[in-house]
Motif scaffolding. Structure first.
Motif, PDB file in Angstrom:
ATOM      1  N   ASN B 398     -10.757  51.029  -6.677  1.00 43.72           N
ATOM      2  CA  ASN B 398      -9.330  51.137  -6.888  1.00 43.72           C
ATOM      3  C   ASN B 398      -9.065  52.605  -7.262  1.00 43.72           C
ATOM      4  N   PHE B 399      -8.120  53.224  -6.559  1.00 42.49           N
ATOM      5  CA  PHE B 399      -7.912  54.657  -6.782  1.00 42.49           C
ATOM      6  C   PHE B 399      -6.826  54.974  -7.813  1.00 42.49           C
ATOM      7  N   ASN B 400      -6.433  53.975  -8.581  1.00 41.42           N
ATOM      8  CA  ASN B 400      -5.491  54.278  -9.663  1.00 41.42           C
ATOM      9  C   ASN B 400      -6.114  55.350 -10.548  1.00 41.42           C
ATOM     10  N   THR B 401      -5.330  56.340 -10.870  1.00 39.93           N
ATOM     11  CA  THR B 401      -5.880  57.448 -11.648  1.00 39.93           C
ATOM     12  C   THR B 401      -5.473  57.279 -13.101  1.00 39.93           C
ATOM     13  N   VAL B 402      -6.335  56.593 -13.822  1.00 38.20           N
ATOM     14  CA  VAL B 402      -5.999  56.272 -15.203  1.00 38.20           C
ATOM     15  C   VAL B 402      -6.985  56.948 -16.152  1.00 38.20           C
ATOM     16  N   ARG B 403      -6.457  57.561 -17.176  1.00 39.82           N
ATOM     17  CA  ARG B 403      -7.342  58.071 -18.220  1.00 39.82           C
ATOM     18  C   ARG B 403      -7.325  57.072 -19.382  1.00 39.82           C
ATOM     19  N   TYR B 404      -8.522  56.595 -19.716  1.00 35.43           N
ATOM     20  CA  TYR B 404      -8.649  55.672 -20.830  1.00 35.43           C
ATOM     21  C   TYR B 404      -9.060  56.464 -22.057  1.00 35.43           C
ATOM     22  N   GLU B 405      -8.491  56.064 -23.166  1.00 42.66           N
ATOM     23  CA  GLU B 405      -8.775  56.788 -24.408  1.00 42.66           C
ATOM     24  C   GLU B 405      -9.068  55.749 -25.482  1.00 42.66           C
ATOM     25  N   TYR B 406     -10.261  55.815 -26.036  1.00 42.78           N
ATOM     26  CA  TYR B 406     -10.645  54.838 -27.059  1.00 42.78           C
ATOM     27  C   TYR B 406     -10.381  55.465 -28.413  1.00 42.78           C
ATOM     28  N   LEU B 407      -9.723  54.733 -29.291  1.00 43.33           N
ATOM     29  CA  LEU B 407      -9.343  55.317 -30.570  1.00 43.33           C
ATOM     30  C   LEU B 407     -10.387  55.001 -31.641  1.00 43.33           C
ATOM     31  N   ILE B 408     -10.938  56.080 -32.192  1.00 41.60           N
ATOM     32  CA  ILE B 408     -12.101  56.005 -33.080  1.00 41.60           C
ATOM     33  C   ILE B 408     -11.918  55.097 -34.283  1.00 41.60           C
ATOM     34  N   ASN B 409     -10.705  55.060 -34.830  1.00 36.92           N
ATOM     35  CA  ASN B 409     -10.538  54.290 -36.054  1.00 36.92           C
ATOM     36  C   ASN B 409      -9.762  52.995 -35.882  1.00 36.92           C
ATOM     37  N   SER B 410      -9.340  52.690 -34.649  1.00 37.67           N
ATOM     38  CA  SER B 410      -8.621  51.424 -34.489  1.00 37.67           C
ATOM     39  C   SER B 410      -9.257  50.553 -33.417  1.00 37.67           C
ATOM     40  N   GLY B 411     -10.045  51.149 -32.533  1.00 35.77           N
ATOM     41  CA  GLY B 411     -10.666  50.359 -31.479  1.00 35.77           C
ATOM     42  C   GLY B 411      -9.718  50.022 -30.343  1.00 35.77           C
ATOM     43  N   PHE B 412      -8.488  50.512 -30.409  1.00 40.71           N
ATOM     44  CA  PHE B 412      -7.575  50.277 -29.287  1.00 40.71           C
ATOM     45  C   PHE B 412      -7.879  51.257 -28.172  1.00 40.71           C
ATOM     46  N   THR B 413      -7.547  50.846 -26.955  1.00 43.98           N
ATOM     47  CA  THR B 413      -7.692  51.750 -25.828  1.00 43.98           C
ATOM     48  C   THR B 413      -6.294  52.058 -25.308  1.00 43.98           C
ATOM     49  N   THR B 414      -6.007  53.336 -25.132  1.00 44.28           N
ATOM     50  CA  THR B 414      -4.748  53.676 -24.494  1.00 44.28           C
ATOM     51  C   THR B 414      -5.026  54.031 -23.039  1.00 44.28           C
ATOM     52  N   GLU B 415      -4.064  53.808 -22.195  1.00 47.22           N
ATOM     53  CA  GLU B 415      -4.216  54.118 -20.766  1.00 47.22           C
ATOM     54  C   GLU B 415      -3.082  55.047 -20.366  1.00 47.22           C
ATOM     55  N   PHE B 416      -3.445  56.077 -19.641  1.00 47.58           N
ATOM     56  CA  PHE B 416      -2.419  57.011 -19.182  1.00 47.58           C
ATOM     57  C   PHE B 416      -2.614  57.185 -17.689  1.00 47.58           C
ATOM     58  N   GLU B 417      -1.616  56.810 -16.912  1.00 52.64           N
ATOM     59  CA  GLU B 417      -1.773  56.885 -15.458  1.00 52.64           C
ATOM     60  C   GLU B 417      -1.141  58.156 -14.905  1.00 52.64           C
ATOM     61  N   MET B 418      -1.910  58.839 -14.074  1.00 49.30           N
ATOM     62  CA  MET B 418      -1.420  60.071 -13.473  1.00 49.30           C
ATOM     63  C   MET B 418      -0.694  59.777 -12.170  1.00 49.30           C
ATOM     64  N   GLN B 419       0.372  60.504 -11.928  1.00 48.26           N
ATOM     65  CA  GLN B 419       1.243  60.219 -10.782  1.00 48.26           C
ATOM     66  C   GLN B 419       1.327  61.416  -9.851  1.00 48.26           C
ATOM     67  N   LYS B 420       1.509  61.092  -8.562  1.00 46.38           N
ATOM     68  CA  LYS B 420       1.823  62.145  -7.594  1.00 46.38           C
ATOM     69  C   LYS B 420       3.243  62.608  -7.874  1.00 46.38           C
ATOM     70  N   GLN B 421       3.454  63.909  -7.941  1.00 45.90           N
ATOM     71  CA  GLN B 421       4.781  64.425  -8.260  1.00 45.90           C
ATOM     72  C   GLN B 421       5.600  64.569  -6.975  1.00 45.90           C
ATOM     73  N   GLU B 422       6.889  64.382  -7.130  1.00 46.99           N
ATOM     74  CA  GLU B 422       7.774  64.335  -5.965  1.00 46.99           C
ATOM     75  C   GLU B 422       7.682  65.536  -5.037  1.00 46.99           C
ATOM     76  N   ASN B 423       7.652  66.712  -5.618  1.00 50.11           N
ATOM     77  CA  ASN B 423       7.751  67.890  -4.755  1.00 50.11           C
ATOM     78  C   ASN B 423       6.400  68.477  -4.367  1.00 50.11           C
ATOM     79  N   CYS B 424       5.342  67.742  -4.624  1.00 48.26           N
ATOM     80  CA  CYS B 424       4.024  68.316  -4.351  1.00 48.26           C
ATOM     81  C   CYS B 424       3.717  68.266  -2.868  1.00 48.26           C
TER      82      CYS B 424
END
Ligand code: ZN
Ligand code: ZN
Lengths: 366, 431
Positions: B398-424
């Motif tokens: 799957n080519f979704n471009t997601v950066r996963y971030e594990y939080l050291i003191n809570s154990g939660f994972t955040t996800e940040f998805e990168m997008q193709k920009q309109e004018n690129c």
């Protein structure tokens, strides 16, 4: 608070000035705390907290601000891990070998003396690692790198060529005892490490037949022969009876990576609490069903998955050793990592009030 | 689901099967779905796949290791409910079959041919066996083990994993594919070194390692490869030697130079490299990634921007391979847009009179970025999971471009998805 107290602004804190609040972003833990104050000149104000100026001196520098207000802000920021009370200098050895770890530990403590205390705890603690396979071999080396110097390494096996793709051994180790290999590797990192090796399988009479020290600060069970459940129940029972914190059952469980549970005896859910909860879940799911037996089933394994289990177990291990129990991530939770979705799924497993192992008061038990 | 049955329950007509197959319909799925919703027994009859069936019977199959099989009784005394539980995805497939089927499944060990299993079991007809095999294959529950090369002792467990997970080819072929890969790594610090170790252990055959720094005391707490005796030596050389202790057949070349704005990357990065990984976070990973990423786009070389750097101690990093993913400019733009109004200032405490001690203690910044090996190894393992998925040629990637971030003191994972920009123009040109 004494006027001579010194505070230091931690440089991993990102400061964001909003209209009426200041946000402090703790970059190591990626958490924020906000404080209502005017943003003008706040950075210059905070720069005074350089670990050398006493509170008194800062008050003299800022005659227009009431001293009690300065003190109040300083204490709030200290309690929220933005400032640290600099009451003891770090030694050169700590700074040169462990500065990254020092900076991480500053996120768990409010005083530099406590950070030093934590590093001392690490170097004095004795950790037992049972099962030196894909998870245990890496944990041993990670903890050695973090400064743990006393180990009990348990594994009867020799390194096999099929281990190398996921365990911390090299080609030249093939045929050698895993305990001996790891002892050598630990000493390459930490020459004065003290290592007790036990080449005996973890079975029912393990703790009776072996001279297993009782002054162990943490036991990590990674043995999975004949099964993780079997070894974990033995390790846990022993650890509970001696009130030793332990991490059990981590590792690679088919393609779902099981992150080991951290157990602080009589404070967090114990192995038995987990066991009864999971039996309950499985009973519903597999009512009246038998599993088909297959001979010689050799499960696949993949090193990034055991690696994730090893790294998370090591992070909790360090927190246990330094006493940062508030920040433990694998207590009262059964966590699995799903490699397809790259997500962690956790089931809450609270302490069972009727638990046969941990419900009774620990003093009575003793 | 309650529509008219597409066939007579209990008997599957070969004509009907043929017709459905012509329409590209997965008949077995259809039949099963129908039978299980309506709680109907399921039997296979008729001269189904006679021709291919004969062929199948002489082959060897193995029930995938990651499939758990559960059996439970049904109301009918000679029928059982068989549940296939895929550990990988937690999917369940259920069939109702004769008791012999369960025994048959247990004997699919990858060694015995189907014919031999049948003769062992007796009282099991060839046609049913052939159609069962076809069904199991179509559901990806078994792997064909005929003409397997002798078991590869070193990688057998990993090959079993590939057999289960990568459906494009047998596991041993995926393993061979890894051997032929060339990976370039910028930065041999904690994350770069750990990724190299994981990939080297997994069987990647060739590496180019780039770093100008030497191992310092403070590296040992974060690295997975450096030891006391390595202090003062080039990181590239130490890492190369370490990789060769794991596997003496890995081919490694090194460059001990600093990546600078004017560096000519075409003289560094070989055209045949399969993937370039950037872990270079000095002066800032965004800048080095932009330079490398733009160059690689020209060369159509896939790129992985690793995580684990300051302020992102347990992050995954992301694969950049336009047009499948956003280009490097777009990936970075996603961040700058999202964080437009959020610009933290990191204050340095001026400390002129202590400069001397700062020099001797290399990179120490009081209260600065933290870290230790478990955190960098976490990032490296998360990155390697994605990298191996990509270079092993798993077509289900799957080519979704997601950066996963594990939080050291809570154990939660955040996800940040990168997008193709309109004018690129890079991202909007090729699609
Ligand atoms: Zn309990
Ligand atoms: Zn773009």
């Amino acid at each position: 608070m004494f006027a001579t107290t010194k505070f230091r602004l931690r440089q991993s804190i990102g400061i964001v000035a909003n209209q009426n609040t200041i946000e402090f972003f703790r970059a190591n833990t990626r958490t924020s705390v906000s404080l209502k104050m005017k943003p003008d000149g706040v950075i210059d104000f905070l720069r005074n907290f350089n670990g050398k100026n006493s509170l008194d001196y800062i008050c003299q520098l800022l005659p227009k601000t009431p001293p009690d207000q300065i003190e109040k802000i300083a204490l709030f920021l200290r309690d929220n891990f933005v400032l640290i009370e600099h009451d003891l200098d770090y030694t050169t050895e700590y700074i040169s070998y462990y500065y990254r770890l020092l900076n991480l530990l500053e996120d768990f403590f409010h005083r530099t003396s406590d950070v030093i205390g934590a590093l001392e705890k690490i170097s004095k603690s004795q950790v037992a690692i049972i099962g030196l396979g894909a998870v245990g071999s890496h944990i041993s080396l990670y903890l050695a790198r973090a400064g743990v110097k006393k180990f009990i390494l348990v594994d009867p096996d020799k390194v096999d060529v099929s281990n190398i793709h996921r365990q911390a051994y090299s080609e030249s180790n093939i045929g050698e005892l895993k305990t001996t290999c790891l002892e050598r590797k630990i000493k390459e990192i930490s020459p004065h490490a003290i290592i007790k090796k036990i080449e005996y399988p973890l079975n029912k009479d393990f703790f009776l037949s072996q001279e297993f020290p009782t002054d162990v600060d943490l036991i990590i069970n990674c043995a999975d022969e004949p099964s993780v459940d079997y070894t974990s129940s033995i390790v846990s029972e022993y650890a509970m009876s001696h009130t030793i914190p332990h991490i059990v059952g981590g590792g690679y469980n088919l393609h779902l990576t099981l992150i080991g549970q951290t157990i602080i005896p009589y404070e967090t859910a114990c192995y038995k609490c987990f066991d009864s909860k999971l039996t309950e879940i499985n009973a519903i799911e597999f009512l009246g069903i038998r599993r088909l037996d297959r001979e010689n089933r050799k499960l696949g394994s993949f090193s990034p998955l055991s690696g994730i289990a090893a790294s998370l177990a090591s992070l909790d291990a360090i927190k246990v050793i330094v006493g940062a129990n508030n920040f433990l991530l694998q207590t009262n939770k059964r966590i699995e990592f799903n490699s397809k979705t790259k997500t962690f799924n956790a089931i809450d497993v609270p302490r069972n009030p009727a638990c046969p192992w941990c419900a009774t008061n620990r003093h009575l038990k003793k | 689901m309650a529509a008219a049955p597409p066939f007579v329950p209990g008997v599957v007509s070969p004509v009907l099967i043929k017709r459905l197959r012509l329409h590209g319909i997965n008949i077995w799925k259809l039949i099963l779905a129908y039978c299980s919703t309506n709680k109907l027994p399921f039997t296979i009859k008729g001269p189904l796949c006679k021709k291919s069936g004969f062929f199948m019977l002489n082959e060897t199959y193995k029930l995938k290791e990651s499939i758990d099989v559960f059996v439970s009784e049904t109301e009918s005394p000679d029928k059982v409910l068989i549940i296939f539980h895929k550990m990988t995805t937690r999917d369940r497939i259920e069939i109702i079959a004769g008791k012999g089927v369960a025994e048959f499944l247990a004997l699919l060990d990858g060694k015995t041919t189907t014919v031999d299993i049948l003769s062992k079991l007796g009282n099991f007809d060839n046609d049913s066996a052939a159609s069962l095999i076809e069904f199991l294959s179509s559901q990806r529950l078994i792997v064909n083990f005929t003409e397997r090369p002798p078991e590869n002792q070193r990688y057998k467990r990993q090959i079993a994993y590939f057999d289960d997970l990568i459906l494009d080819r047998p596991g041993h072929s995926t393993q061979e594919q890894l051997k032929s890969k060339h990976v370039t790594i910028f930065g041999c610090g904690a994350v770069g070194g750990s990724i190299a170790e994981i990939l080297g252990r997994a069987g990647v055959g060739e590496f180019l390692l780039i770093d100008y720094k030497r191992v310092a005391e403070g590296n040992l707490v974060c690295d997975t490869y450096s030891t006391r005796k390595d202090i003062g030596n080039y990181k590239t050389d130490v890492l190369a030697a370490f990789l060769n202790t794991i596997d003496s057949n890995i081919n490694i070349s090194t460059i001990n130079e600093q990546l600078l704005p004017h560096t000519d990357l075409s003289s560094w990065i070989p055209k045949n490299t399969s993937l370039v990984i950037n872990t270079c976070d000095e002066p800032y990973i965004g800048h080095t990634s932009l330079k490398i990423g733009r160059h690689l786009h020209q060369q159509e070389i896939p790129f992985y921007v690793a995580g684990g750097f300051d302020a992102h101690l347990m992050s995954s990093g992301e694969l950049i391979f336009p047009p499948f993913t956003p280009c490097i400019d777009c990936a970075q733009k996603t961040f700058s847009v999202a964080l437009e109004n959020w610009k933290p200032t990191y204050s340095s405490i001026e400390d002129s009179d202590e400069n001397i001690s700062f020099e001797t203690t290399n990179n120490y910044i009081a209260g600065g970025s933290g870290g230790f090996v478990a955190l960098s190894a976490f990032s490296a393992n998360l990155a390697s999971l994605r990298i191996l998925e990509f270079i092993s040629g798993d077509s289900s990637i799957n080519f979704n471009t997601v950066r996963y971030e594990y939080l050291i003191n809570s154990g939660f994972t955040t996800e940040f998805e990168m997008q193709k920009q309109e004018n690129c123009c890079v991202c909007n040109d090729k699609i």
